[in-house]
Design a protein around this motif. Sequence first.
Motif, PDB file in Angstrom:
ATOM      1  N   HIS A 307     -26.864  -2.534 -61.909  1.00  0.00           N
ATOM      2  CA  HIS A 307     -27.894  -1.863 -62.792  1.00  0.00           C
ATOM      3  C   HIS A 307     -28.483  -0.820 -62.295  1.00  0.00           C
ATOM      4  N   PRO A 308     -28.389   0.438 -62.929  1.00  0.00           N
ATOM      5  CA  PRO A 308     -28.835   1.834 -62.251  1.00  0.00           C
ATOM      6  C   PRO A 308     -30.315   1.913 -61.990  1.00  0.00           C
ATOM      7  N   ILE A 318     -25.722  -9.536 -69.197  1.00  0.00           N
ATOM      8  CA  ILE A 318     -27.028  -9.908 -68.807  1.00  0.00           C
ATOM      9  C   ILE A 318     -28.023  -8.620 -68.655  1.00  0.00           C
ATOM     10  N   VAL A 319     -27.269  -7.672 -68.991  1.00  0.00           N
ATOM     11  CA  VAL A 319     -27.975  -6.353 -69.237  1.00  0.00           C
ATOM     12  C   VAL A 319     -29.073  -6.358 -70.050  1.00  0.00           C
ATOM     13  N   GLN A 323     -32.947  -5.692 -69.568  1.00  0.00           N
ATOM     14  CA  GLN A 323     -33.788  -4.525 -70.345  1.00  0.00           C
ATOM     15  C   GLN A 323     -35.184  -5.219 -71.021  1.00  0.00           C
ATOM     16  N   ALA A 324     -34.939  -6.571 -71.677  1.00  0.00           N
ATOM     17  CA  ALA A 324     -35.882  -7.202 -72.341  1.00  0.00           C
ATOM     18  C   ALA A 324     -37.050  -7.404 -71.456  1.00  0.00           C
ATOM     19  N   PRO A 340     -34.797   3.150 -70.426  1.00  0.00           N
ATOM     20  CA  PRO A 340     -33.569   2.572 -71.318  1.00  0.00           C
ATOM     21  C   PRO A 340     -32.709   2.184 -70.311  1.00  0.00           C
ATOM     22  N   TYR A 341     -31.344   1.393 -70.697  1.00  0.00           N
ATOM     23  CA  TYR A 341     -30.092   1.222 -69.821  1.00  0.00           C
ATOM     24  C   TYR A 341     -29.317   2.564 -69.920  1.00  0.00           C
ATOM     25  N   LEU A 342     -29.186   3.146 -68.825  1.00  0.00           N
ATOM     26  CA  LEU A 342     -28.148   4.626 -68.599  1.00  0.00           C
ATOM     27  C   LEU A 342     -27.172   4.312 -67.538  1.00  0.00           C
TER      28      LEU A 342
END
Length: 344
Positions: A307-308, A318-319, A323-324, A340-342
């Motif tokens: 995860h970044p 799971i991502v 994020q939730a 956010p997921y990047l």
Amino acid sequence: MYTLQNTLYVMTPNAYAHLENNTLRIDVEREKRLQVPLHHLGSLVCFGNVLVSPALMHRMADEGKSVVLLDGSGRFKARLEGPVSGNILLRQAHHRSAADGAFALEFARAVIAGKLRNSRSLLLRAAREAADAAEQAQLTRAADNLAASLRALAQARDLDTLRGVEGEAARGYFAALNLVVKPQAREHFALNGRTRRPPLDRFNALLSFLYSMLMNDCRSALETVGLDPQLGYLHAVRPGRAALALDLQEEFRAVLADRLALTLINRGQLGPRDFDEREGGAVMLRDNGRRAVVTAWQERKQEEITHPLLGIKVSIGIVPFVQARLMARTVRGEMDGYLPYLPK
């Protein structure tokens, strides 16, 4: 530590899902096809005409496991779940933040920024891999347009302007996706703009199906952390609409659904025979096509990434749950803004 609970997808018409002791059993024409211990399952997703016994529904609800009903094309119809769980204080904070115009604007801005950045990354990667110089230039130009949309996003002062920027960017992005499809597959997988309800071409039918599964995962993630999936920031609140799940879905469209769709098309894992064209122009995946997509979706979710933001290894499935949790921390005021997921 995050645990990815398994989801069982049932797509066979007239299949019967029922409880047998502590297992979920699937029968087709009164013959057993599958039997799974309940403790291995997190949810049951049924496509089309699948029968579910009352005893199984009660047991799933008692154990906090969801039963989701989708139509044959993957469109959401209904969801059975037990009593709402989660911290009431978090839900109160969520409702207060949604009524705060400034908070809602910044949250929506972050959601769209994540979507545009991930979409741009997909196009830039495709440009690097393009064999044709003219197509490489077109993809690069489309990516540059998304960069311009990101700059415009930063200047937007209200939700309507944000939505306008996102809509214009999405049109350019979907037009460019045709160039990411390998030339030999373009005859059968041309994307004629984004169409839904019903999708009017094979590419749109595939995207709609993947988005439905992604939506289910995003909603489950929000419910797991105790947020209200119905109350969003970017997407307007409407009866029966999981607006916050739609918000969360945005940053994952390109990196999970769109990339997988392109992989399935470009590797020849899906072809014209996996789709039905119906009266009125609607296009739907056939049973074999749905099975191929679901199998690829589940395999993709098992892949591990770092995860970044958190710097920890997790499976891709799971991502959305990670994020939730970041959304919940933002709502509580523990983070200055949502990130956010990047992926790198």
